[in-house]
Write an enzyme that holds these catalytic residues in place. Structure first.
Site, short mmCIF file in Angstrom:
data_model
loop_
_atom_site.label_atom_id
_atom_site.label_comp_id
_atom_site.label_asym_id
_atom_site.label_seq_id
_atom_site.Cartn_x
_atom_site.Cartn_y
_atom_site.Cartn_z
N GLY A 105 -70.69 36.51 31.99
CA GLY A 105 -69.19 36.25 31.67
C GLY A 105 -68.41 35.39 32.76
N GLY A 107 -66.80 35.43 35.78
CA GLY A 107 -66.65 36.67 36.68
C GLY A 107 -65.70 35.99 37.67
N ASP A 277 -76.60 30.05 31.41
CA ASP A 277 -75.22 30.47 31.23
C ASP A 277 -74.56 29.22 32.11
OD1 ASP A 277 -76.70 31.77 33.52
OD2 ASP A 277 -74.72 31.94 34.50
#
Ligand code: AMP
Ligand code: MG
Length: 522
Positions: A105, A107, A277
């Site tokens: 995610g 961060g 990611d």
């Protein structure tokens, strides 16, 4: 500096249409059945504008005066949330260095909101504006060093014509951030900074992967529909069954990714952390961390010390890693399409498109009309057999007459050492073959140099150039960051007086941290 109102109008379709985490704030947590969590940027002590990109400001409709205002620095450090902004961090997972890492995610990224521009919508995103639910054990902050690198490289890539997220601004926070730069037990305080990035979408392969891994298939479908509707208008308009749309989306992502990697290979860019990611669904270069630029042409080189053993993300491996990453995206989409066959076909099409794109690009680098396999293999062999600066080499090659008996001498400034007679002879032999190829393909010698110079940049963000800008910025002098940006705005042009920015790596930079070695610590 005066205070100016920043009239930005937000139209937040992502937060309006996608389900939110019911919890707010930065308490670390696993977030299920939601795409994002609302979270406010952290206040910082003394925001100060380091640099902004004129072209990016123009995109969002901000004038120079607005960008130079105190309001601008306050907003893009995260100190002021404008009316209409809806700050949030998104939830994604990913494969890191080949292993599934679960929830990662945003961060240290906070999306501020979306605006509509003449060229389409753009999400504004702060990087380094404080913790989010996805910060795990880290602080959500970014240091000036890595922010200068992200800011400059985003804009450099844009001007080089390689798809990328954009950078609007770089603001120092007036606060210190602790980092152990080489992960060797020597943490130090460094100045903090925030970059504002722009892209139509910061959706990554990992967003799809996270939903698939949690078997949240309904949400996966809803999210995929949103992405298509929002950023793949042609697919949305084409109609067909939902399955057709998802397959078309995957095919399009494969095409864009192939084209992006061809761009990287053309200019000598090594991303350094091609985790899933860090792969954009739009096929844009995203997340500038321990990236680097090839100086001496070495296909096995990676700037990332974290990857020094395995070299998974080395220059020459990037096309294959991108395909591996696309396969992970295909796996994530599989629950929506059932039949793997069309996804597999798209993966094969990726390989073909990449290969064709690469061949065409290599031909263009030599000013040829068509790919010449033996000639180009021979060239790659030559470039890697002696320490040769790739960028300098191609610019010099455009200048010389390959048929001239002493032509190889023009290339000598491209070498880091002094190649012996055997190498000189090989170069001369290769130049003869090149001359032959140019003649066979009837290349117009009057226009060859201009054609080559349009695809072979003179100025790239050499690793040591970024470091020199950082060294000054850390002393509070931002002139070099701005001058470097200025040079990189016209990478293909000769810029009299700025030749120093085209110089190959000096000896001191060969082993200096930040120039030849980088870690993920940023
Ligand atoms: P990266 O390798 O930079 O793409 O980051 C991998 C993951 O770590 C992402 O989820 C990032 O948001 C997160 N991350 C990296 N640095 C930080 C930081 N300083 N604070 C919080 N999260 C971070
Ligand atoms: Mg990342």
């Amino acid at each position: 500096m005066q205070s100016l109102d920043l009239s930005l109008e937000f139209d937040n379709q992502f937060t309006a249409e996608m389900p939110a985490d019911p919890e707010t704030g930065s308490q670390r947590r696993q977030v299920r059945a939601a795409l994002y969590s609302r979270v406010q940027p952290q206040q910082v002590r003394a925001p100060r504008l380091v640099a902004y990109s004129r072209e990016a400001a123009e995109l969002v409709g901000l004038s120079d005066a607005q960008c130079q205002s105190d309001d601008f620095a306050a907003v893009f450090a995260g100190n002021r949330v404008l009316p209409g902004m809806d700050p949030h961090a998104t939830c994604y997972g990913g494969h890191q260095f080949g292993n599934w890492a679960g929830q990662l995610g945003d961060g240290r990224a906070i999306n501020l909101g979306e605006i509509n521009t003449a060229g389409g919508h753009l999400m504004l995103q702060l990087k380094g504006a404080g913790p989010t639910p996805y910060s795990r054990s880290a602080d959500g902050l970014a240091v000036l060093r890595s922010s200068v690198r992200e800011f400059l490289c985003s804009e450099a890539m844009y001007h080089l014509g390689v798809p990328t997220t954009r950078a609007l601004s770089l603001v120092s926070t007036g606060e210190m951030v602790v980092r152990d730069m080489l992960y060797d037990g020597n943490p130090e305080e460094e100045p903090g900074a925030v970059v504002c990035r722009l892209s139509p979408s910061f959706v990554r392969f990992g967003h799809f992967q996270m939903l698939a891994a949690r078997r949240e298939h309904k949400l996966l479908q809803q999210f995929t529909e949103h992405v298509i509707e929002r950023d793949f208008a042609a697919i949305a308009a084409a109609g067909g069954t939902p399955e057709d749309r998802y397959i078309k989306l995957f095919e399009e992502v494969c095409r864009r990714t192939a084209d992006m990697i061809v761009g990287w290979m053309r200019v000598g860019f090594v991303h350094g952390v091609m985790n899933t990611d860090n792969m954009s669904i739009l096929g844009e270069t995203i997340d500038y961390g321990p990236y680097g630029w090839l100086e001496d042409f070495d296909p096995d080189w990676t700037p990332n010390t974290t990857d020094a053993q395995q070299r998974r993300y080395r220059f020459g491996q990037q096309p294959a890693v991108a395909q591996w990453n696309l396969m992970q995206l295909a796996n994530a989409l599989l629950p929506l399409v059932q039949d793997p066959e069309p996804l597999e076909a798209a993966l094969s099409a990726y390989a073909r498109r990449y290969e064709q794109g690469w061949q065409q690009m290599m031909a263009q680098k030599l000013g040829l009309k068509e790919f010449d396999e033996p000639l180009i293999s021979g060239l790659l062999q030559l470039l890697s057999s002696e320490e040769t600066d790739m960028t300098v080499f191609y610019r010099l090659l455009a200048q010389l007459e390959p048929g001239d008996p002493g032509a190889w001498q023009i290339l000598t400034p491209a070498y880091y050492g002094s190649p012996g007679t055997a190498h000189q002879q090989s170069v001369q032999a290769w130049l003869s073959a090149y001359q032959h190829s140019l003649q066979t393909q009837q290349v117009d010698s009057a226009t060859r140099a201009a054609a080559m110079n349009a695809v072979n940049p003179k100025y790239v963000l050499r690793n040591y150039l970024a470091q020199l800008a950082i060294d000054d910025a850390e002393q509070g002098d931002f002139a070099r960051v701005n001058e470097t940006l200025e040079v990189l705005r016209r990478p293909y042009e000769e810029q009299p007086g700025r030749e120093a920015y085209a110089a190959k790596r000096p000896e001191w930079a060969r082993t200096r941290v930040g120039c030849s070695m980088l870690s993920c610590s940023s």
